[in-house]
Write an enzyme that holds these catalytic residues in place. Structure first.
Site, short mmCIF file in Angstrom:
data_model
loop_
_atom_site.label_atom_id
_atom_site.label_comp_id
_atom_site.label_asym_id
_atom_site.label_seq_id
_atom_site.Cartn_x
_atom_site.Cartn_y
_atom_site.Cartn_z
N ASP A 98 -5.11 -0.81 -5.73
CA ASP A 98 -4.43 -1.85 -4.98
C ASP A 98 -2.95 -1.93 -5.34
O ASP A 98 -2.11 -2.21 -4.48
CB ASP A 98 -5.10 -3.20 -5.23
CG ASP A 98 -6.27 -3.44 -4.29
OD1 ASP A 98 -6.55 -2.56 -3.45
OD2 ASP A 98 -6.91 -4.50 -4.39
N ASN A 119 0.55 -10.05 -2.05
CA ASN A 119 -0.62 -10.68 -2.67
C ASN A 119 -0.30 -12.07 -3.18
O ASN A 119 -0.86 -13.05 -2.72
CB ASN A 119 -1.14 -9.82 -3.82
CG ASN A 119 -2.35 -8.99 -3.44
OD1 ASN A 119 -2.75 -8.95 -2.29
ND2 ASN A 119 -2.94 -8.33 -4.42
#
Length: 293
Positions: A62, A131
Site C-alpha cells: 500500500d 489515506n
C-alpha cells in the site's frame, strides 16, 4: 497501451515480478520505464515521466501504491497496484497474477476508481494525503490537540494525538486505533483521537464539505506529523484539513472483490468467536449419525 511506468518498493525482492512485467511488455510491444518518486534511490528501468505513461504500475504494498497514486494524480494517470508480499487494500492483485492483470488492463477489463484526498494546509504550505494525516507525540509526554469542525469546537484532547482519514484510509491507522471504518460510497473524513487521557471525544465522521482545524500544543516531548504514513515537516502547529474530491485514480479490475470482502479475506475484519463456535456446534449437530454396528 504503449507505455508502462513502474513505481517500486525500495527494498523488497522484485526480481520475479519485474521479469514477468518486462516479458509481458516485450510480447505486447509496450515500453517500460520507471517513474521516480521522492526519497527513492532504487533503479530498475530508465526513468520516465508519469504523464508519458498510459498506466502507472506500483510494485510493492500500500505504501508503494500510495506513492504511485500521488505521482499518477499529478499527471491524471490511473494506477494499478500489485501486492508483492504484503497485506494491502489498494493493490488489485498479488504479484503471482501480474501478467493476467496487465492483460486485463490492456483489454479494457477494468474500471477507474476515483479516490478523494485530504487537503492539509499548514502555514503557507499545502500537503495532500490519500489515506490519512496522523498527529502523534514524538516521545514521552502528551499532546494537547484542539479539534474544530466547521468553526465549532469539538473537543480539546490530551493524549497521543489524532488521526484524520479518508474513507479508503479508514481501514489503516484509523481502524487500528478503534476509529470508524467507512464503507465504499461513504463521503467524509474520520477524525479519531489517539489514547485520549480522560474526557469524552468519540471518533467523529464529518461531511465531505466540512473543514477540520487542528491546533497542536506539542509539550516537552514534541510532535510528529505523518501524511500517508510518511513523516512530514509542516509549518507551525495550526493545521486545516479540507476535502479534495477525485484526486487520484485507482485501477479496479473487473473481477476485483468488494473492499469489505477484502477486509474479511485478509483477516482484518473477523467474526465474533461466539458466532464461530455456535456455527461449528450447529455443523456438528447436522452431521449424519453413523449407523450402529
Amino acid at each position: 497501451m504503449r507505455r508502462l511506468g513502474l513505481v517500486v518498493h525500495p527494498t523488497r525482492d522484485l526480481d520475479g515480478v519485474l521479469e514477468e512485467v518486462h516479458g509481458w511488455a516485450q510480447a505486447h510491444d509496450v515500453e517500460v520505464g520507471q517513474v521516480l518518486v521522492s526519497g527513492q534511490s532504487r533503479r530498475v528501468a530508465d526513468s520516465i515521466e508519469a504523464d508519458a505513461c498510459d498506466v502507472v504500475v506500483a510494485l510493492g504494498g500500500d505504501g508503494t501504491t500510495l506513492a504511485a497514486l500521488h505521482a499518477g494524480a499529478a499527471a491524471s494517470r490511473p494506477v494499478l497496484g500489485i501486492a508483492c508480499g504484503s497485506v494491502g487494500m489498494l493493490t488489485a492483485v498479488h504479484a503471482d497474477h501480474v501478467t493476467a492483470a496487465l492483460e486485463m488492463v490492456s483489454q479494457g477489463h477494468w474500471q477507474p476508481v476515483a479516490l478523494p484526498a485530504l487537503d492539509v494546509a499548514a502555514g503557507a504550505v499545502r500537503h495532500v494525503a490519500i489515506n490519512d494525516l496522523a498527529v502523534v507525540r514524538a516521545s514521552a509526554g502528551q499532546l494537547i490537540v484542539s479539534i474544530t469542525v466547521d468553526g465549532a469546537l469539538y473537543a480539546r484532547l490530551a493524549g497521543d494525538g489524532v488521526v484524520v482519514a479518508t474513507p479508503v484510509g479508514s481501514s489503516a491507522y484509523t481502524m487500528a486505533a478503534g476509529g470508524p471504518l467507512l464503507a465504499p460510497g461513504a463521503v467524509g473524513m474520520a477524525v479519531t483521537p489517539l489514547a485520549p487521557h480522560g474526557g469524552s471525544a468519540p471518533p467523529l465522521v464529518t461531511g465531505a464539505g466540512s473543514e477540520v482545524a487542528l491546533t497542536v500544543e506539542p509539550g516537552f516531548g514534541g510532535v510528529r506529523y505523518e501524511l500517508d504514513g510518511r513523516p512530514t515537516e509542516v509549518d507551525g502547529h495550526d493545521l486545516t484539513v479540507g476535502w479534495l474530491p477525485d484526486y487520484a485514480t485507482l485501477v479496479r479490475l473487473d473481477d476485483d472483490e468488494p473492499r469489505l470482502a477484502g477486509l474479511r479475506r485478509r483477516g482484518l475484519v473477523q467474526d465474533s468467536p461466539r458466532v464461530l463456535v455456535r456455527e461449528g456446534r450447529l455443523g456438528e449437530l447436522k452431521k449424519p449419525v453413523p449407523p450402529a454396528r
